[in-house]
Design an enzyme around this catalytic site. Structure first.
Site, PDB file in Angstrom:
ATOM      1  N   LYS A   1      37.988  32.979  41.261  1.00  0.00           N
ATOM      2  CA  LYS A   1      38.882  31.815  41.226  1.00  0.00           C
ATOM      3  C   LYS A   1      38.390  30.905  40.101  1.00  0.00           C
ATOM      4  CE  LYS A   1      40.666  31.210  45.906  1.00  0.00           C
ATOM      5  NZ  LYS A   1      40.924  32.623  46.005  1.00  0.00           N
TER       6      LYS A   1
ATOM      7  N   ASP B   1      42.206  35.209  40.260  1.00  0.00           N
ATOM      8  CA  ASP B   1      43.112  34.793  41.339  1.00  0.00           C
ATOM      9  C   ASP B   1      44.053  33.703  40.828  1.00  0.00           C
ATOM     10  OD1 ASP B   1      41.585  36.402  42.971  1.00  0.00           O
ATOM     11  OD2 ASP B   1      40.901  34.794  44.287  1.00  0.00           O
TER      12      ASP B   1
ATOM     13  N   LYS C   1      52.645  37.367  47.280  1.00  0.00           N
ATOM     14  CA  LYS C   1      53.721  36.442  47.671  1.00  0.00           C
ATOM     15  C   LYS C   1      53.316  34.994  47.433  1.00  0.00           C
ATOM     16  CE  LYS C   1      55.922  39.586  50.884  1.00  0.00           C
ATOM     17  NZ  LYS C   1      56.365  39.876  52.263  1.00  0.00           N
ATOM     18  N   GLY C   2      52.055  34.638  47.690  1.00  0.00           N
ATOM     19  CA  GLY C   2      51.597  33.252  47.485  1.00  0.00           C
ATOM     20  C   GLY C   2      51.117  32.651  48.784  1.00  0.00           C
TER      21      GLY C   2
ATOM     22  N   GLN D   1      52.227  34.769  41.661  1.00  0.00           N
ATOM     23  CA  GLN D   1      52.736  34.515  43.020  1.00  0.00           C
ATOM     24  C   GLN D   1      54.272  34.531  43.035  1.00  0.00           C
ATOM     25  OE1 GLN D   1      50.805  30.832  42.621  1.00  0.00           O
ATOM     26  NE2 GLN D   1      49.215  31.224  44.148  1.00  0.00           N
TER      27      GLN D   1
ATOM     28  N   ARG E   1      44.021  29.913  55.338  1.00  0.00           N
ATOM     29  CA  ARG E   1      45.172  30.549  54.667  1.00  0.00           C
ATOM     30  C   ARG E   1      45.528  31.862  55.352  1.00  0.00           C
ATOM     31  NH1 ARG E   1      42.658  28.306  49.968  1.00  0.00           N
ATOM     32  NH2 ARG E   1      41.723  30.259  49.280  1.00  0.00           N
TER      33      ARG E   1
ATOM     34  N   LYS F   1      61.262  32.380  53.413  1.00  0.00           N
ATOM     35  CA  LYS F   1      60.510  33.634  53.250  1.00  0.00           C
ATOM     36  C   LYS F   1      61.411  34.770  52.731  1.00  0.00           C
ATOM     37  CE  LYS F   1      57.219  36.622  55.588  1.00  0.00           C
ATOM     38  NZ  LYS F   1      57.615  37.722  54.730  1.00  0.00           N
TER      39      LYS F   1
ATOM     40  N   ARG G   1      48.463  41.386  39.261  1.00  0.00           N
ATOM     41  CA  ARG G   1      48.454  41.606  40.708  1.00  0.00           C
ATOM     42  C   ARG G   1      49.517  40.677  41.287  1.00  0.00           C
ATOM     43  NH1 ARG G   1      43.045  40.009  42.972  1.00  0.00           N
ATOM     44  NH2 ARG G   1      43.841  37.926  43.163  1.00  0.00           N
TER      45      ARG G   1
ATOM     46  N   THR H   1      49.868  43.203  48.835  1.00  0.00           N
ATOM     47  CA  THR H   1      50.709  42.870  49.985  1.00  0.00           C
ATOM     48  C   THR H   1      50.403  43.793  51.161  1.00  0.00           C
ATOM     49  OG1 THR H   1      53.003  42.606  50.763  1.00  0.00           O
ATOM     50  CG2 THR H   1      52.614  44.381  49.200  1.00  0.00           C
ATOM     51  N   HIS H   2      50.703  43.280  52.380  1.00  0.00           N
ATOM     52  CA  HIS H   2      50.597  44.107  53.588  1.00  0.00           C
ATOM     53  C   HIS H   2      51.981  44.410  54.148  1.00  0.00           C
ATOM     54  CE1 HIS H   2      47.331  41.140  53.214  1.00  0.00           C
ATOM     55  NE2 HIS H   2      46.583  42.203  53.306  1.00  0.00           N
TER      56      HIS H   2
HETATM   57  C1  LIG Z   1      44.732  41.804  47.349  1.00  0.00           C
HETATM   58  C2  LIG Z   1      45.326  40.446  47.577  1.00  0.00           C
HETATM   59  C3  LIG Z   1      45.021  39.427  46.704  1.00  0.00           C
HETATM   60  C4  LIG Z   1      45.576  38.152  46.904  1.00  0.00           C
HETATM   61  N1  LIG Z   1      45.340  37.168  45.981  1.00  0.00           N
HETATM   62  C5  LIG Z   1      46.007  35.994  46.084  1.00  0.00           C
HETATM   63  C6  LIG Z   1      45.909  35.003  45.080  1.00  0.00           C
HETATM   64  O1  LIG Z   1      45.174  35.142  44.088  1.00  0.00           O
HETATM   65  N2  LIG Z   1      46.635  33.865  45.222  1.00  0.00           N
HETATM   66  C7  LIG Z   1      47.452  33.662  46.302  1.00  0.00           C
HETATM   67  O2  LIG Z   1      48.132  32.636  46.351  1.00  0.00           O
HETATM   68  N3  LIG Z   1      47.538  34.568  47.280  1.00  0.00           N
HETATM   69  C8  LIG Z   1      46.842  35.720  47.213  1.00  0.00           C
HETATM   70  N4  LIG Z   1      46.964  36.654  48.213  1.00  0.00           N
HETATM   71  C9  LIG Z   1      47.629  36.294  49.492  1.00  0.00           C
HETATM   72  C10 LIG Z   1      49.141  36.510  49.401  1.00  0.00           C
HETATM   73  O3  LIG Z   1      49.696  35.511  48.588  1.00  0.00           O
HETATM   74  C11 LIG Z   1      49.791  36.424  50.803  1.00  0.00           C
HETATM   75  O4  LIG Z   1      49.538  35.166  51.353  1.00  0.00           O
HETATM   76  C12 LIG Z   1      49.321  37.481  51.781  1.00  0.00           C
HETATM   77  O5  LIG Z   1      49.133  38.714  51.151  1.00  0.00           O
HETATM   78  C13 LIG Z   1      50.345  37.661  52.922  1.00  0.00           C
HETATM   79  O6  LIG Z   1      51.557  38.103  52.425  1.00  0.00           O
HETATM   80  P1  LIG Z   1      52.073  39.633  52.518  1.00  0.00           P
HETATM   81  O7  LIG Z   1      52.462  40.067  51.146  1.00  0.00           O
HETATM   82  O8  LIG Z   1      51.068  40.477  53.169  1.00  0.00           O
HETATM   83  O9  LIG Z   1      53.439  39.577  53.287  1.00  0.00           O
HETATM   84  P2  LIG Z   1      53.873  38.933  54.665  1.00  0.00           P
HETATM   85  O10 LIG Z   1      55.344  39.100  54.712  1.00  0.00           O
HETATM   86  O11 LIG Z   1      53.300  37.569  54.822  1.00  0.00           O
HETATM   87  O12 LIG Z   1      53.187  39.864  55.723  1.00  0.00           O
HETATM   88  C14 LIG Z   1      53.626  41.186  55.977  1.00  0.00           C
HETATM   89  C15 LIG Z   1      52.943  41.671  57.236  1.00  0.00           C
HETATM   90  O13 LIG Z   1      51.545  41.839  56.961  1.00  0.00           O
HETATM   91  C16 LIG Z   1      50.768  41.401  58.059  1.00  0.00           C
HETATM   92  N5  LIG Z   1      49.946  40.243  57.652  1.00  0.00           N
HETATM   93  C17 LIG Z   1      50.085  39.484  56.522  1.00  0.00           C
HETATM   94  N6  LIG Z   1      49.123  38.534  56.460  1.00  0.00           N
HETATM   95  C18 LIG Z   1      48.387  38.694  57.590  1.00  0.00           C
HETATM   96  C19 LIG Z   1      47.252  38.030  58.122  1.00  0.00           C
HETATM   97  N7  LIG Z   1      46.675  36.992  57.467  1.00  0.00           N
HETATM   98  N8  LIG Z   1      46.748  38.451  59.301  1.00  0.00           N
HETATM   99  C20 LIG Z   1      47.300  39.503  59.964  1.00  0.00           C
HETATM  100  N9  LIG Z   1      48.373  40.176  59.509  1.00  0.00           N
HETATM  101  C21 LIG Z   1      48.911  39.785  58.343  1.00  0.00           C
HETATM  102  C22 LIG Z   1      51.717  40.992  59.153  1.00  0.00           C
HETATM  103  O14 LIG Z   1      51.919  42.074  59.994  1.00  0.00           O
HETATM  104  C23 LIG Z   1      52.985  40.667  58.398  1.00  0.00           C
HETATM  105  O15 LIG Z   1      54.130  40.844  59.179  1.00  0.00           O
HETATM  106  C24 LIG Z   1      46.425  37.922  48.025  1.00  0.00           C
HETATM  107  C25 LIG Z   1      46.720  38.962  48.894  1.00  0.00           C
HETATM  108  C26 LIG Z   1      46.203  40.218  48.684  1.00  0.00           C
HETATM  109  C27 LIG Z   1      46.553  41.319  49.628  1.00  0.00           C
END
Ligand SMILES: Cc1cc2nc3c(=O)[nH]c(=O)nc-3n(C[C@H](O)[C@H](O)[C@H](O)COP(=O)(O)OP(=O)(O)OC[C@H]3O[C@@H](n4cnc5c(N)ncnc54)[C@H](O)[C@@H]3O)c2cc1C
Length: 304
Positions: free
Chosen positions: A96, A130, A183-184, A159, A287, A197, A180, A226-227
């Site tokens: 960061k 990041d 979503k943010g 993001q 977060r 969303k 990378r 993303t997850h």
């Molecule tokens: C490798 C990586 C690097 C990242 N770097 C940054 C960055 O530099 N700056 C930044 O602003 N953000 C960063 N993020 C965070 C990102 O912005 C999201 O806040 C985070 O990934 C959740 O969004 P999602 O894409 O998983 O989708 P979502 O739609 O939020 O989640 C999809 C599904 O994933 C699961 N899930 C998601 N988050 C969680 C959790 N915390 N606990 C349990 N289950 C969960 C849930 O089942 C959810 O339904 C990063 C994320 C990843 C994976």
């Protein structure tokens, strides 16, 4: 509302202190990190490598207040790069900029990132930057451009929730960047970030296709952080349609959807797990709770 409350709470030094002192909070945090020390993270990286997964290591912390703290962070990461080399780990590093002193002095922060990028290149490793709150985006992209122009092996996070990101991605593409896409994770006003969303998800999909096109043409390194499993499936389909199967990676956070991480890696997708470690976990942990407020129940359960 829960998301916005948790994200506001993440900025409270008083709450951070209260949480860090409580054993139940430390127990709850363990769900998302293998431990507080670098050794814990390196050991976890070695374990994940056995399941064909790479890793990205990041020390928790942000917004350091003086030059000495920023130097310590730079030195810490230089040591991480040595350790990754010595243990032959398939690990990258993510930093960061406010942890490396962006708020203290931009030129010094640039020098620190340059030093890390050079070291990462020398060791055959990779440095990620990041993306933090929207107020830092201009400075982050400016610094990224400068370091990227000096050599490869460095990438930046974008993001999808930010209204400006489509323009930022287009402006970065001539640099053959490594991006990378996430979503943010921060609390942003509606003027700056899409409040709904569904709109964030739609913007992510559009940006992902643009990034895949660039990756398929050899003009970008594409990483999807993303997850969101249905989204990942759509990305896989789009990649297959472009014959770009091996040209992207999926990155997920340690402890989130670990079963899917293994399944995807088993199916041949290039998966990396971002491992956080360190004692400054409060803001980062909040977060993670905000991303899925149901996680608060894990904290409550850790009380008993
Ligand atoms: C490798 C990586 C690097 C990242 N770097 C940054 C960055 O530099 N700056 C930044 O602003 N953000 C960063 N993020 C965070 C990102 O912005 C999201 O806040 C985070 O990934 C959740 O969004 P999602 O894409 O998983 O989708 P979502 O739609 O939020 O989640 C999809 C599904 O994933 C699961 N899930 C998601 N988050 C969680 C959790 N915390 N606990 C349990 N289950 C969960 C849930 O089942 C959810 O339904 C990063 C994320 C990843 C994976």
């Amino acid at each position: 509302m829960a998301r916005s409350f948790l994200l506001r709470a993440s900025r409270s030094p008083w709450l951070a202190e209260q949480f860090r002192r409580r054993a139940f909070a430390r127990r709850a945090v363990r769900r998302f990190m293998p431990g507080e020390s670098l050794l814990d993270a390196l050991d976890a990286s070695a374990e994940l490598a056995k399941a064909s997964m790479g890793t990205v290591l990041t020390q928790l912390g942000e917004q350091v207040r003086n030059a000495a703290e920023a130097e310590d962070v730079r030195d810490h990461y230089l040591n991480v790069l040595d350790q990754v080399r010595d243990r032959f780990l398939p690990a990258q590093v993510s930093v960061k900029l406010t942890h490396l002193g962006l708020d203290v002095d931009r030129d010094t922060c640039l020098r620190h990132v340059r030093a890390l990028a050079e070291k990462a290149r020398k060791e055959g490793c990779f440095l990620w930057i990041d993306m933090e709150e929207s107020g830092y985006v201009d400075a982050t992209l400016d610094l990224y451009r400068r370091v990227r122009q000096e050599g490869p092996g460095v990438g930046v996070c974008l993001q999808a929730y930010l209204r400006r990101t489509p323009q930022d991605l287009t402006a970065l593409l001539p640099l053959s960047p490594a991006i990378r896409l996430v979503k943010g994770a921060y609390n942003e006003p509606g003027t700056v970030a899409l409040p709904r969303k569904t709109d964030v998800d739609a913007q992510y999909s559009t940006l992902a296709v643009q990034l895949l096109d660039a990756a398929a043409a050899g003009r970008a390194t594409a990483v999807f952080g993303t997850h969101d499993l249905p989204l990942i499936e759509r990305i896989r389909e789009q990649a297959a349609a472009r014959k770009a199967d091996g040209r992207y990676e999926v990155h997920m956070l340690y402890g989130i959807r670990s079963d899917a991480q293994r399944r995807l890696a088993g199916q041949g997708v290039k998966v990396r797990v971002l491992i956080s470690y360190g004692s400054h976990w409060f803001a980062w942990y909040m977060r993670r709770l905000a991303e899925r407020p149901a996680n608060v129940w894990f904290v409550v359960r850790s009380l008993f």
